[in-house]
Write an enzyme that holds these catalytic residues in place. Sequence first.
Site, short mmCIF file in Angstrom:
data_model
loop_
_atom_site.label_atom_id
_atom_site.label_comp_id
_atom_site.label_asym_id
_atom_site.label_seq_id
_atom_site.Cartn_x
_atom_site.Cartn_y
_atom_site.Cartn_z
N CYS A 27 -1.08 3.86 -0.33
CA CYS A 27 -0.05 4.88 -0.51
C CYS A 27 0.22 5.69 0.76
CB CYS A 27 -0.44 5.83 -1.64
SG CYS A 27 -0.71 5.00 -3.21
N HIS B 131 0.07 13.85 -2.27
CA HIS B 131 0.26 12.53 -2.86
C HIS B 131 -0.14 12.61 -4.32
CE1 HIS B 131 -0.07 8.39 -3.91
NE2 HIS B 131 -1.39 8.44 -4.00
N GLU C 136 3.11 -1.19 -0.77
CA GLU C 136 1.93 -2.01 -1.06
C GLU C 136 2.26 -3.05 -2.12
OE1 GLU C 136 -1.17 0.03 -3.69
OE2 GLU C 136 -0.32 1.73 -2.59
#
Length: 388
Positions: free
Chosen positions: A111, A233, A79
């Site tokens: 993400c 994550h 990103e």
Amino acid sequence: MKIGIDKIGFFTPHLYIDMNKLALARKEEPEKYTIGIGQDEMAVAPITQDPVTLAANAAFNILNDDDKKAIDFVIFGTETGIDHSKSAAIYVHHLLGLKPEARSIEMKQACYAATAAIQLAKGHIALNPDSKVLILASDIARYGLNTPGEVTQGAGAVAIVISANPRIMALEETSTYQTDDIMDFWRPVYSDTAYVDGKYSNEKYISFFSSVWNTYKEKTGLGLSDFEALCYHLPYTKMGLKALRTIYDEGTEADKERLVDYYQTSTTYNRRIGNIYTGSLYLSLLSLLEQKPLKDGSRIGLFSYGSGAVGEFFSGILQPDYREHLFIDKHMELFAARQEISIPEYEKIFEEVLPVDGSSLDLDVTKDPAPICLAGIKDHMRQYINKK
């Protein structure tokens, strides 16, 4: 046919700061950063490192000639891409000397992009069993100096080779996912720093996990006791624990103790590097696999989340002798060679940015020990160098 992770490695810049010292400089209690957020150190990218070089260095450390001959697809998840048109994957393809008979693309969804890349790679391998796919997850997280998000910055990349008959982890077929149009985190094209609604993002992260986890259980019939460990994550290392806590009551006390123990292990590398966006989940997985031996055949659950938002839960089975195919020594050497810098030095580096007016720039790469560096800009083109 088994398809999954055949190789995995990471790279992070050679500079870092101590979060205790950052807290004191920001007139905060150190425990707010080290315990409340769960970060001990934060990687700092010098101007000679960008998402392309971070990814190229991560892959450079794990690929051999046989891999380069077999890789016919390079997928770059990021990103913090460097060009609105040309994919970062093409730069890495060239820097690594991969064969020209290959596809090279870039993917974006906060993400989550690296997880989308892995799912795409699985389909490619199913149709082309003799090929390999190189997945790159690389980002530099920037929120700005003296901002609430500063403590969750970081820099690094994870490189993953997906193949048939993988030696580390075979990915299972079932995967559950969800999309919802929300504004919890975003970065407009005119901004080099991100905007985030932290409380809202935390809430959506947990709700997405609950949704895809419950759907996964319905589809597979599996439950908490079927997983040796769960990886998340990690925009900061406390985040995954918040989600894990919501399912404690689905298992036994032994399940809870095991999952919490492995979760803490999975945060080891992230605590020392910080947030690397697309690579954070896979840095967590790598930390778990390298820091603590697990039994062959163990099932590992993985929760991927990308703000905006997309979430996914999937799983993999550890293969026989998987630890023999990890790069533990190389990664320990990478950490050992890092250099701590002061907070004023970090602030100076943070404010060093590349020109956006088309002017040329030559950079001194001799101070950067990484094999692959950004050497400057000329005629609107970034100039990369592979010292090896």
